[in-house]
Design a protein around this motif. Sequence first.
Motif, mmCIF file in Angstrom:
data_model
loop_
_atom_site.group_PDB
_atom_site.id
_atom_site.type_symbol
_atom_site.label_atom_id
_atom_site.label_comp_id
_atom_site.label_asym_id
_atom_site.label_seq_id
_atom_site.Cartn_x
_atom_site.Cartn_y
_atom_site.Cartn_z
ATOM 1 N N HIS A 1 0.834 -1.207 0.000
ATOM 2 C CA HIS A 1 0.000 0.000 0.000
ATOM 3 C C HIS A 1 0.869 1.258 0.000
ATOM 4 O O HIS A 1 0.578 2.226 -0.711
ATOM 5 N N LEU A 2 1.941 1.247 0.788
ATOM 6 C CA LEU A 2 2.864 2.390 0.798
ATOM 7 C C LEU A 2 3.488 2.600 -0.580
ATOM 8 O O LEU A 2 3.563 3.731 -1.071
ATOM 9 N N ILE A 3 3.930 1.522 -1.203
ATOM 10 C CA ILE A 3 4.571 1.622 -2.521
ATOM 11 C C ILE A 3 3.601 2.184 -3.557
ATOM 12 O O ILE A 3 3.971 3.004 -4.395
ATOM 13 N N GLU A 4 2.356 1.757 -3.475
ATOM 14 C CA GLU A 4 1.342 2.248 -4.412
ATOM 15 C C GLU A 4 1.095 3.748 -4.229
ATOM 16 O O GLU A 4 0.979 4.499 -5.189
ATOM 17 N N ALA A 5 1.043 4.190 -2.983
ATOM 18 C CA ALA A 5 0.738 5.589 -2.690
ATOM 19 C C ALA A 5 1.963 6.499 -2.735
ATOM 20 O O ALA A 5 1.851 7.670 -3.088
ATOM 21 N N ILE A 6 3.117 5.949 -2.355
ATOM 22 C CA ILE A 6 4.352 6.742 -2.280
ATOM 23 C C ILE A 6 5.466 5.931 -2.944
ATOM 24 O O ILE A 6 6.157 5.157 -2.281
ATOM 25 N N PRO A 7 5.629 6.062 -4.241
ATOM 26 C CA PRO A 7 6.647 5.255 -4.929
ATOM 27 C C PRO A 7 8.056 5.549 -4.401
ATOM 28 O O PRO A 7 8.382 6.697 -4.097
ATOM 29 N N PRO A 8 8.881 4.496 -4.265
ATOM 30 C CA PRO A 8 10.276 4.709 -3.867
ATOM 31 C C PRO A 8 10.982 5.629 -4.861
ATOM 32 O O PRO A 8 10.692 5.616 -6.054
ATOM 33 N N SER A 9 11.918 6.431 -4.357
ATOM 34 C CA SER A 9 12.600 7.403 -5.213
ATOM 35 C C SER A 9 13.860 6.844 -5.862
ATOM 36 O O SER A 9 14.367 7.426 -6.810
ATOM 37 N N ASP A 10 14.382 5.741 -5.367
ATOM 38 C CA ASP A 10 15.598 5.137 -5.917
ATOM 39 C C ASP A 10 15.342 3.685 -6.260
ATOM 40 O O ASP A 10 14.325 3.106 -5.873
ATOM 41 N N ALA A 11 16.303 3.085 -6.949
ATOM 42 C CA ALA A 11 16.201 1.668 -7.279
ATOM 43 C C ALA A 11 16.308 0.829 -6.006
ATOM 44 O O ALA A 11 16.992 1.229 -5.061
ATOM 45 N N PRO A 12 15.629 -0.302 -5.952
ATOM 46 C CA PRO A 12 15.736 -1.176 -4.781
ATOM 47 C C PRO A 12 17.189 -1.600 -4.557
ATOM 48 O O PRO A 12 17.975 -1.678 -5.492
ATOM 49 N N ARG A 13 17.533 -1.853 -3.317
ATOM 50 C CA ARG A 13 18.882 -2.324 -3.009
ATOM 51 C C ARG A 13 18.783 -3.382 -1.918
ATOM 52 O O ARG A 13 17.829 -3.418 -1.150
ATOM 53 N N ASP B 1 8.643 -7.037 7.501
ATOM 54 C CA ASP B 1 8.078 -5.879 6.793
ATOM 55 C C ASP B 1 9.067 -4.723 6.778
ATOM 56 O O ASP B 1 9.171 -4.005 5.793
ATOM 57 N N TYR B 2 9.825 -4.545 7.871
ATOM 58 C CA TYR B 2 10.845 -3.497 7.902
ATOM 59 C C TYR B 2 11.924 -3.787 6.862
ATOM 60 O O TYR B 2 12.344 -2.887 6.124
ATOM 61 N N LYS B 3 12.365 -5.035 6.780
ATOM 62 C CA LYS B 3 13.410 -5.384 5.818
ATOM 63 C C LYS B 3 12.914 -5.181 4.383
ATOM 64 O O LYS B 3 13.653 -4.666 3.543
ATOM 65 N N GLN B 4 11.658 -5.528 4.111
ATOM 66 C CA GLN B 4 11.085 -5.269 2.780
ATOM 67 C C GLN B 4 11.054 -3.771 2.503
ATOM 68 O O GLN B 4 11.439 -3.323 1.419
ATOM 69 N N LEU B 5 10.594 -3.007 3.470
ATOM 70 C CA LEU B 5 10.493 -1.556 3.324
ATOM 71 C C LEU B 5 11.849 -0.949 2.993
ATOM 72 O O LEU B 5 11.989 -0.161 2.049
ATOM 73 N N VAL B 6 12.873 -1.318 3.747
ATOM 74 C CA VAL B 6 14.201 -0.747 3.553
ATOM 75 C C VAL B 6 14.860 -1.269 2.283
ATOM 76 O O VAL B 6 15.567 -0.526 1.602
ATOM 77 N N ASP B 7 14.616 -2.517 1.915
ATOM 78 C CA ASP B 7 15.167 -3.024 0.653
ATOM 79 C C ASP B 7 14.538 -2.310 -0.544
ATOM 80 O O ASP B 7 15.186 -2.117 -1.569
ATOM 81 N N LEU B 8 13.284 -1.904 -0.424
ATOM 82 C CA LEU B 8 12.604 -1.230 -1.535
ATOM 83 C C LEU B 8 12.846 0.282 -1.556
ATOM 84 O O LEU B 8 13.015 0.870 -2.619
ATOM 85 N N TYR B 9 12.836 0.918 -0.401
ATOM 86 C CA TYR B 9 12.993 2.371 -0.322
ATOM 87 C C TYR B 9 14.411 2.809 0.027
ATOM 88 O O TYR B 9 14.827 3.892 -0.336
ATOM 89 N N GLY B 10 15.110 2.005 0.809
ATOM 90 C CA GLY B 10 16.315 2.480 1.465
ATOM 91 C C GLY B 10 15.875 3.276 2.678
ATOM 92 O O GLY B 10 14.694 3.311 3.034
#
Length: 180
Positions: free
Chosen positions: A7-19, A37-46
Amino acid sequence: MNPAVAHLIEAIPPSDAPRSHNWARVEGELGTILPSDYKQLVDLYGGGLFDDAIWVLEPDCPNRYHDLVTENRDRVEAQQGLWMGGEPKPAELDEAGSRTIAWAVTENGDCLYWLARTGQEPEQWTVLVKEGRGRDWEFHAQSCSEFLRSILLTGDTESEMFYDFPTEEPHEFRSSSRFL
């Protein structure tokens, strides 16, 4: 994928490439497994700043003030100083084996933690918010991604410290790397 992260990704797209991150090393340094969920969040957004308010901490962040491991080392000492100075310690933190683990900070100096309790899986940890310029603690029985989703987007979580959220669209995420 965790539904709140999606839901976060849909509403607020990550600004950088996943890492990717070396989670085994990070968890070894912290002495605990972290919520998925935290690890997914940080891997997708940083790591970075959501809606100019909430800085999600990231392992190996070039800015030491937003580095997950460094921030947690500093917070343990800071909490001990507060309690030795007379600030009331929440009863939940007096339980044997319980501890706080910082995962985000705010522009106002608040800190968002997990309450990690003995016998609980990381997916069951409670989100705690410690007021930066006061003595208040808030307890929210939800994951970090659910907390972010509900504070930033839906308003489902009531919080004295985030009373002016959710904000109007557009929502924004800015990577910590953009602030160096």
